[in-house]
Scaffold this motif. Structure first.
Motif, PDB file in Angstrom:
ATOM      1  N   ILE A   1       9.218  -2.781  -5.762  1.00 16.99           N
ATOM      2  CA  ILE A   1       8.262  -1.677  -6.361  1.00 16.99           C
ATOM      3  C   ILE A   1       9.046  -0.384  -6.927  1.00 16.99           C
ATOM      4  O   ILE A   1       9.701   0.220  -5.976  1.00 16.99           O
ATOM      5  CB  ILE A   1       7.229  -1.007  -5.274  1.00 16.99           C
ATOM      6  CG1 ILE A   1       6.581  -2.296  -4.619  1.00 16.99           C
ATOM      7  CG2 ILE A   1       6.320  -0.216  -5.855  1.00 16.99           C
ATOM      8  CD1 ILE A   1       5.663  -2.126  -3.335  1.00 16.99           C
TER       9      ILE A   1
ATOM     10  N   SER B   1       0.710  -1.216   0.047  1.00 19.69           N
ATOM     11  CA  SER B   1      -0.022  -0.053  -0.053  1.00 19.69           C
ATOM     12  C   SER B   1       1.009   1.044  -0.094  1.00 19.69           C
ATOM     13  O   SER B   1       2.157   1.072   0.281  1.00 19.69           O
ATOM     14  CB  SER B   1      -0.831   0.096   1.246  1.00 19.69           C
ATOM     15  OG  SER B   1      -0.145   0.112   2.360  1.00 19.69           O
TER      16      SER B   1
ATOM     17  N   ASN C   1      -3.505  -8.525  -8.842  1.00 14.57           N
ATOM     18  CA  ASN C   1      -2.920  -7.024  -8.954  1.00 14.57           C
ATOM     19  C   ASN C   1      -4.107  -5.827  -8.571  1.00 14.57           C
ATOM     20  O   ASN C   1      -3.895  -4.790  -8.163  1.00 14.57           O
ATOM     21  CB  ASN C   1      -2.805  -6.937 -10.268  1.00 14.57           C
ATOM     22  CG  ASN C   1      -1.345  -7.773 -10.279  1.00 14.57           C
ATOM     23  OD1 ASN C   1      -0.572  -7.680  -9.567  1.00 14.57           O
ATOM     24  ND2 ASN C   1      -1.300  -8.081 -11.783  1.00 14.57           N
TER      25      ASN C   1
ATOM     26  N   ASN D   1      -3.538  -5.433  -4.975  1.00 15.86           N
ATOM     27  CA  ASN D   1      -2.005  -5.430  -4.630  1.00 15.86           C
ATOM     28  C   ASN D   1      -1.509  -6.283  -3.516  1.00 15.86           C
ATOM     29  O   ASN D   1      -0.953  -6.132  -2.776  1.00 15.86           O
ATOM     30  CB  ASN D   1      -1.749  -3.826  -4.234  1.00 15.86           C
ATOM     31  CG  ASN D   1      -1.852  -2.759  -5.337  1.00 15.86           C
ATOM     32  OD1 ASN D   1      -1.576  -3.284  -6.273  1.00 15.86           O
ATOM     33  ND2 ASN D   1      -1.944  -1.692  -4.922  1.00 15.86           N
TER      34      ASN D   1
ATOM     35  N   SER E   1       4.399   0.550 -10.023  1.00 13.11           N
ATOM     36  CA  SER E   1       4.323  -0.949 -10.339  1.00 13.11           C
ATOM     37  C   SER E   1       5.286  -1.807  -9.748  1.00 13.11           C
ATOM     38  O   SER E   1       6.243  -1.295  -9.113  1.00 13.11           O
ATOM     39  CB  SER E   1       4.478  -1.104 -12.050  1.00 13.11           C
ATOM     40  OG  SER E   1       3.698  -0.422 -12.914  1.00 13.11           O
ATOM     41  N   THR E   2       4.597  -2.902  -9.149  1.00  9.39           N
ATOM     42  CA  THR E   2       5.422  -3.924  -8.520  1.00  9.39           C
ATOM     43  C   THR E   2       6.186  -4.856  -9.764  1.00  9.39           C
ATOM     44  O   THR E   2       5.271  -5.206 -10.323  1.00  9.39           O
ATOM     45  CB  THR E   2       4.438  -4.835  -7.468  1.00  9.39           C
ATOM     46  OG1 THR E   2       3.775  -3.752  -6.649  1.00  9.39           O
ATOM     47  CG2 THR E   2       5.348  -5.790  -6.943  1.00  9.39           C
TER      48      THR E   2
END
Length: 116
Positions: free
Chosen positions: A100, A25, A74, A77, A30-31
């Motif tokens: 990230i 969070s 996604n 998250n 983008s991860t």
């Protein structure tokens, strides 16, 4: 401020199953990938599994192949680690590490205890 947190750790009997979660969070970046690591009492932290984003490729430690499955939602998250056919050697604190926007973030861990 980016936060990564694990949840779902519990006491489970050998042969049982458990799903733990890792949620990120505080960021819109983008991860790139998420790893699960674990650290048993008195031992070093060891890598367990990885999922790459966005293609969803996965990699596993040999000793968990066929028993553990890493997956991602996604929209939430969140990354999951489904653990089946658990044994006492799986007892550990499980940590997730999320890459990230090029920076690695660690959670504080969730405890999994497998009783014989």
């Amino acid at each position: 401020q980016v936060q990564v947190s694990e949840s779902g750790g519990d006491l489970v009997q050998a042969g049982g199953s458990l799903r733990i979660s890792c949620a990120a969070s505080g960021t819109s970046a983008s991860t790139n990938l998420v790893d699960w690591y674990r650290q048993a009492p008195g031992n070093q932290r060891h890598w367990v599994a990885t999922i790459f984003n966005p293609d969803g490729r996965t990699r596993y430690l040999d000793s968990v192949k066929g028993r553990f499955t890493i997956s991602a939602d996604n929209t939430k998250n969140t990354v999951y680690l489904q653990m089946n056919n658990l044994n006492t050697e799986d007892t550990a604190v499980y940590y997730c590490r999320a890459l990230i926007g090029g920076t690695a973030y660690w959670g504080k861990g969730t405890l999994v205890i497998v009783s014989s």
